[in-house]
Write a protein that holds these residues in place. Structure first.
Motif, PDB file in Angstrom:
ATOM      1  N   HIS A   1      37.807  83.986  21.571  1.00 60.43           N
ATOM      2  CA  HIS A   1      36.736  83.653  20.629  1.00 60.43           C
ATOM      3  C   HIS A   1      36.143  84.898  19.963  1.00 60.43           C
ATOM      4  O   HIS A   1      35.000  84.882  19.518  1.00 60.43           O
ATOM      5  CB  HIS A   1      35.639  82.836  21.319  1.00 60.43           C
ATOM      6  N   GLU A   2      36.961  85.963  19.879  1.00 63.31           N
ATOM      7  CA  GLU A   2      36.578  87.160  19.140  1.00 63.31           C
ATOM      8  C   GLU A   2      37.274  87.131  17.788  1.00 63.31           C
ATOM      9  O   GLU A   2      38.371  86.579  17.661  1.00 63.31           O
ATOM     10  CB  GLU A   2      37.014  88.424  19.874  1.00 63.31           C
ATOM     11  N   PRO A   3      36.675  87.748  16.771  1.00 62.42           N
ATOM     12  CA  PRO A   3      37.406  87.867  15.500  1.00 62.42           C
ATOM     13  C   PRO A   3      38.693  88.671  15.704  1.00 62.42           C
ATOM     14  O   PRO A   3      38.693  89.678  16.428  1.00 62.42           O
ATOM     15  CB  PRO A   3      36.425  88.622  14.591  1.00 62.42           C
ATOM     16  N   THR A   4      39.780  88.218  15.116  1.00 70.50           N
ATOM     17  CA  THR A   4      40.983  89.045  15.133  1.00 70.50           C
ATOM     18  C   THR A   4      40.702  90.313  14.332  1.00 70.50           C
ATOM     19  O   THR A   4      39.950  90.290  13.346  1.00 70.50           O
ATOM     20  CB  THR A   4      42.182  88.292  14.530  1.00 70.50           C
ATOM     21  N   ALA A   5      41.302  91.428  14.758  1.00 73.36           N
ATOM     22  CA  ALA A   5      40.872  92.699  14.169  1.00 73.36           C
ATOM     23  C   ALA A   5      41.955  93.763  14.320  1.00 73.36           C
ATOM     24  O   ALA A   5      42.880  93.641  15.137  1.00 73.36           O
ATOM     25  CB  ALA A   5      39.583  93.186  14.825  1.00 73.36           C
ATOM     26  N   TYR A   6      41.804  94.807  13.528  1.00 66.40           N
ATOM     27  CA  TYR A   6      42.515  96.060  13.680  1.00 66.40           C
ATOM     28  C   TYR A   6      41.495  97.165  13.898  1.00 66.40           C
ATOM     29  O   TYR A   6      40.380  97.121  13.356  1.00 66.40           O
ATOM     30  CB  TYR A   6      43.376  96.371  12.448  1.00 66.40           C
ATOM     31  N   ARG A   7      41.874  98.136  14.716  1.00 66.28           N
ATOM     32  CA  ARG A   7      40.999  99.274  15.025  1.00 66.28           C
ATOM     33  C   ARG A   7      41.428 100.488  14.194  1.00 66.28           C
ATOM     34  O   ARG A   7      42.607 100.818  14.125  1.00 66.28           O
ATOM     35  CB  ARG A   7      41.078  99.608  16.513  1.00 66.28           C
ATOM     36  N   LEU A   8      40.453 101.160  13.596  1.00 71.67           N
ATOM     37  CA  LEU A   8      40.695 102.377  12.821  1.00 71.67           C
ATOM     38  C   LEU A   8      40.127 103.564  13.581  1.00 71.67           C
ATOM     39  O   LEU A   8      38.951 103.571  13.936  1.00 71.67           O
ATOM     40  CB  LEU A   8      40.039 102.269  11.441  1.00 71.67           C
TER      41      LEU A   8
ATOM     42  N   ASP B   1      44.302  89.255   8.615  1.00 72.24           N
ATOM     43  CA  ASP B   1      44.344  87.791   8.703  1.00 72.24           C
ATOM     44  C   ASP B   1      43.686  87.119   7.505  1.00 72.24           C
ATOM     45  O   ASP B   1      43.101  86.038   7.633  1.00 72.24           O
ATOM     46  CB  ASP B   1      43.700  87.300  10.005  1.00 72.24           C
ATOM     47  N   GLY B   2      43.748  87.744   6.360  1.00 69.07           N
ATOM     48  CA  GLY B   2      43.215  87.144   5.146  1.00 69.07           C
ATOM     49  C   GLY B   2      42.400  88.126   4.336  1.00 69.07           C
ATOM     50  O   GLY B   2      42.116  89.244   4.776  1.00 69.07           O
ATOM     51  N   PRO B   3      41.968  87.718   3.146  1.00 70.45           N
ATOM     52  CA  PRO B   3      41.299  88.653   2.240  1.00 70.45           C
ATOM     53  C   PRO B   3      39.874  89.012   2.613  1.00 70.45           C
ATOM     54  O   PRO B   3      39.364  90.045   2.166  1.00 70.45           O
ATOM     55  CB  PRO B   3      41.338  87.914   0.900  1.00 70.45           C
ATOM     56  N   LEU B   4      39.194  88.179   3.400  1.00 71.27           N
ATOM     57  CA  LEU B   4      37.783  88.417   3.713  1.00 71.27           C
ATOM     58  C   LEU B   4      37.661  89.054   5.085  1.00 71.27           C
ATOM     59  O   LEU B   4      38.064  88.483   6.101  1.00 71.27           O
ATOM     60  CB  LEU B   4      36.998  87.105   3.657  1.00 71.27           C
ATOM     61  N   ASN B   5      37.085  90.237   5.121  1.00 66.31           N
ATOM     62  CA  ASN B   5      36.951  91.020   6.351  1.00 66.31           C
ATOM     63  C   ASN B   5      35.534  91.551   6.497  1.00 66.31           C
ATOM     64  O   ASN B   5      34.708  91.422   5.598  1.00 66.31           O
ATOM     65  CB  ASN B   5      37.932  92.202   6.342  1.00 66.31           C
ATOM     66  N   ARG B   6      35.275  92.132   7.652  1.00 63.85           N
ATOM     67  CA  ARG B   6      34.025  92.869   7.856  1.00 63.85           C
ATOM     68  C   ARG B   6      34.346  94.169   8.576  1.00 63.85           C
ATOM     69  O   ARG B   6      35.370  94.285   9.272  1.00 63.85           O
ATOM     70  CB  ARG B   6      33.005  92.049   8.654  1.00 63.85           C
ATOM     71  N   LEU B   7      33.471  95.159   8.428  1.00 66.90           N
ATOM     72  CA  LEU B   7      33.615  96.457   9.089  1.00 66.90           C
ATOM     73  C   LEU B   7      32.578  96.549  10.195  1.00 66.90           C
ATOM     74  O   LEU B   7      31.380  96.332   9.963  1.00 66.90           O
ATOM     75  CB  LEU B   7      33.425  97.590   8.088  1.00 66.90           C
TER      76      LEU B   7
ATOM     77  N   GLY C   1      32.158  89.840   5.369  1.00 67.51           N
ATOM     78  CA  GLY C   1      32.890  88.713   4.821  1.00 67.51           C
ATOM     79  C   GLY C   1      33.277  88.911   3.368  1.00 67.51           C
ATOM     80  O   GLY C   1      33.289  87.957   2.587  1.00 67.51           O
ATOM     81  N   ALA C   2      33.607  90.165   2.999  1.00 70.47           N
ATOM     82  CA  ALA C   2      33.945  90.500   1.621  1.00 70.47           C
ATOM     83  C   ALA C   2      35.386  91.013   1.539  1.00 70.47           C
ATOM     84  O   ALA C   2      36.016  91.300   2.561  1.00 70.47           O
ATOM     85  CB  ALA C   2      32.979  91.564   1.093  1.00 70.47           C
ATOM     86  N   GLU C   3      35.891  91.114   0.318  1.00 66.47           N
ATOM     87  CA  GLU C   3      37.108  91.874   0.089  1.00 66.47           C
ATOM     88  C   GLU C   3      36.721  93.349   0.150  1.00 66.47           C
ATOM     89  O   GLU C   3      36.030  93.854  -0.724  1.00 66.47           O
ATOM     90  CB  GLU C   3      37.724  91.548  -1.269  1.00 66.47           C
ATOM     91  N   LEU C   4      37.178  94.020   1.200  1.00 68.30           N
ATOM     92  CA  LEU C   4      36.749  95.389   1.458  1.00 68.30           C
ATOM     93  C   LEU C   4      37.745  96.399   0.909  1.00 68.30           C
ATOM     94  O   LEU C   4      38.941  96.128   0.788  1.00 68.30           O
ATOM     95  CB  LEU C   4      36.602  95.626   2.960  1.00 68.30           C
ATOM     96  N   VAL C   5      37.231  97.572   0.608  1.00 70.92           N
ATOM     97  CA  VAL C   5      38.058  98.763   0.425  1.00 70.92           C
ATOM     98  C   VAL C   5      37.484  99.829   1.342  1.00 70.92           C
ATOM     99  O   VAL C   5      36.276 100.108   1.296  1.00 70.92           O
ATOM    100  CB  VAL C   5      38.068  99.258  -1.028  1.00 70.92           C
ATOM    101  N   LEU C   6      38.332 100.383   2.201  1.00 71.41           N
ATOM    102  CA  LEU C   6      37.914 101.444   3.110  1.00 71.41           C
ATOM    103  C   LEU C   6      38.485 102.762   2.619  1.00 71.41           C
ATOM    104  O   LEU C   6      39.626 102.833   2.155  1.00 71.41           O
ATOM    105  CB  LEU C   6      38.391 101.163   4.529  1.00 71.41           C
TER     106      LEU C   6
END
Length: 669
Positions: A503-510, A440-446, A576-581
């Motif tokens: 009211h939760e952050p939208t997310a994907y599960r790894l 949902d955009g470039p800024l994510n969190r893990l 809240g960064a551009e992440l690389v996993l």
């Protein structure tokens, strides 16, 4: 150069050739240059308009001068001609080894009096039946040769020209090779061991008459359900672009999902970034076997043509791939990438026992795949998109075990017998995946999530209450993580900006459903050479210069000095960064006799699935099956057991997909 070419499209033969021609005109590369790869500078190209030309970097070597450079350049566009930028010196030992360079040193070794004499002691005199595989020597360079561009050789013997080239290892014989001067510097000879007395061919009819197998036809009368525009693909609400690089092979760009007319990004980029294969055997002809197959050889030029077998079934769209070979020529890999749909059993199902009604939906998936042949092993990489929003990567391992000779009466300490006088050492395969998420955009969190029993007896009076405990991975110092199925551990990649209706952050599960750890002593060369295999997931803040988990040039690199463990020292913020996993898939291969003389496919992989990304099950709009195998009303009113499951990557059936190109492939290494 056409105006509609996208920045992420694979480099074309014309683009590669025009840059190489400019490099060849420079006198510093000498009369016998060698090359190792050309790639688009993606972070610069992403912001350019289509057709402007693309920034690239190329590696060229002058072996006569023990020199190498990284050259920046631009391909031509509608408003510019191809041009060169800067030349940056690179340690001449460290560029990767091309297939052409490998073939040259192998031929030189066959002509070497040192090797000819050593083989004569073993009764081998026909050098045309001898094969030498030059292997990377990183971490095991002899101290007196530390400044030279080196390799070491595994030696094999065939009884006939069409014999299995990996069935008869010449044990105890280790040539040390100079890749620049093309000479055998010395031979390590650990003693004569009897050769394998049994053949290892696996072609049809070798071990008896073929069994009867009923035909299995995969057909799509109305054609495929996907659409292709250049390298852009759309299918079942998904959209993405197909890329291809020298180092990583297949790359997926800008993976998005159309949610009721809104294009929602999921991944900016996905690739298999590195492969590390350590052998865990002290045998003198096996202990050096430690390979960065991508960083030291390259997935691109090792990509196999998929018209050489039956790798995909159904209505298929193939994509050719192009790589720069070691001599500076464009290598065309016909049908290097396969795109096709598969039936994948049940998507969802419920039987209402009160009314006798049943609802069932069959799942189908879109599969994007390629194969790399790395000498004896063959690796298939299958990215799958699903109708419920899930994404999977499956790695398939097959080919021929890399074996060693063993003396009469001896029992392997670190391997298994697979044939008389032949043992297969224990080894491991690590696949470092690079995921650039854009949930949902470039800024994510893990966020790491695990299960815990609720200890408060007031909240858990019956002892059965459990809670899922989230931990935000706030910075890189915390971002080397271990999988743990005993705690139901997984990771959420959350949007830093968007929330769902709860009211939760939208997310994907790894999830990493199965992986292993390195079985080597701390401080050993194996352990220090690839420290990234010590964790199952790494996370970094995006930096365009941090492209490869093992570092830019892992060949003959100082052990444990570069790559992700060095990047982590910056301890950059991740919330809240551009992440690389960087998930690490590791499989521990304790060989079985049933894997000889050719190995049935083994599997490992990862899964990404929506976790609060959608409002509800996004596949509710998938219609009931209309297959002829489903009786009328079977989806509504019966238990629906009549539909056959055709979904598999079947290597034994006929391929009914139309080939886009008719030439023979050149991808097998």
């Amino acid at each position: 150069m056409t105006a509609d070419r996208r920045w992420s499209d694979p480099l074309t033969p014309d683009e590669i050739a025009e840059v190489v021609a400019l490099v060849r005109a420079d006198v510093r590369i000498g009369a016998n240059p060698r090359f190792w790869g050309i790639a688009v500078e993606e972070h610069l190209a992403r912001s350019l308009a289509d057709g402007q030309g693309r920034p690239v970097r190329l590696v060229v070597m002058n072996p006569d001068a023990h020199a190498a450079w990284e050259v920046t350049a631009w391909t031509s566009g509608i408003d510019r001609s191809a041009s060169l930028g800067g030349w940056s010196a690179v340690d001449a030992k460290r560029p990767g080894v091309s297939s052409e360079e490998a073939r040259m040193i192998a031929q030189a070794a066959r002509n070497s009096p040192l090797l000819i004499d050593a083989l004569a002691k073993r009764g081998i005199t026909d050098m045309s039946l001898v094969s030498i595989d030059p292997e990377s020597i990183t971490g095991f360079e002899p101290e007196d040769l530390i400044d030279r561009r080196l390799s070491w050789g595994t030696v094999w013997y065939r009884e006939t020209p069409d014999d299995n080239g990996y069935a008869r290892p010449v044990a105890g014989l280790v040539p040390i090779l100079d890749l620049e001067t093309l000479e055998v510097i010395r031979i390590e000879d650990h003693g004569v061991i009897p050769m394998a007395s049994e053949g290892g061919n696996f072609r049809s009819g070798t071990w008896g008459e073929d069994r009867a197998v009923a035909p299995l036809e995969i057909t799509q009368p109305d054609g495929p359900g996907f659409a292709v525009d250049g390298h852009t693909v759309t299918w079942q609400n998904w959209s993405f672009r197909i890329g291809f690089t020298h180092r990583e092979g297949l790359v997926l760009h800008d993976v998005t999902y159309d949610d009721a007319g809104t294009e929602r990004p999921v991944l900016r980029r996905a690739s298999v970034n590195e492969m590390y294969v350590p052998y865990l055997d002290a045998d003198p002809t096996a202990y050096r076997k430690n390979f960065f197959d991508w960083g030291e050889y390259g997935a691109g030029p090792l990509t196999s043509s998929l018209e050489l077998g039956c790798d995909c079934l159904g209505e298929i769209r193939y994509f050719d791939a192009y790589a720069l070979d070691g001599m500076g020529e464009v290598k065309t890999i016909v049908n290097g990438i396969c795109l096709h749909e598969e039936d994948h059993s049940i998507l969802w199902k419920h039987v209402n026992t009160r009314t006798g009604e049943a609802d069932v939906r069959r799942s189908r998936r879109l599969v994007i795949s390629f194969f790399a042949t790395v000498a004896n092993y063959d690796y298939g990489f299958y990215w799958s998109l699903y109708q419920d929003g899930a994404i999977e990567l499956e790695v398939k391992l097959t080919g021929i075990l890399s074996v060693s000779g063993i003396d009469d009466g001896q029992k392997p300490l670190s391997g298994r017998m697979v044939s008389p006088n032949v043992q297969a050492p224990i080894h491991q395969h690590y696949f470092a995946i690079r995921l650039d998420p854009a949930v949902d955009g470039p800024l994510n969190r893990l966020v790491e999530v695990h299960a815990e029993v609720v200890e408060d007896e007031e909240l858990n009076p019956y002892g059965n209450a459990v809670t899922m405990v989230p931990t935000v991975i706030a910075s890189e110092a915390q971002a080397g993580r271990l999988a743990d199925p005993t705690r139901a551990l997984h990771w959420r990649i959350e949007s830093a900006d968007r929330t769902n209706r709860f009211h939760e952050p939208t997310a994907y599960r790894l999830s990493l459903p199965n992986t292993t750890r390195l079985f080597a002593k701390p401080g050993s060369t194996v352990e220090r050479k690839a420290p990234f295999v010590g964790k199952h997931l790494w996370a970094t803040a995006y930096d365009p210069q941090e492209r490869f988990i093992a570092g830019e040039y892992p060949n003959q690199a100082p052990v444990s000095a570069e790559g992700i463990t060095a990047w982590q020292e910056a301890d950059r913020a991740l919330d809240g960064a551009e992440l690389v996993l960087w998930p690490i898939l590791g499989t521990h291969h304790s060989p079985r006799p049933e894997e000889w003389p050719i190995m049935p496919v083994a599997h490992i992989g990862l899964r990404l699935e929506p976790d609060g990304f959608f409002t509800r099950n996004p596949s509710l709009d998938v219609p009931p099956s209309t297959s002829a195998h489903c009786a009328p009303g079977m989806d509504h009113g019966s238990h629906g057991h009549g539909s056959h499951d055709h979904g598999s990557h079947d290597h034994g059936s006929h391929d009914h997909g139309a080939h886009d190109d008719g030439a023979h492939g050149h991808g097998s290494h």
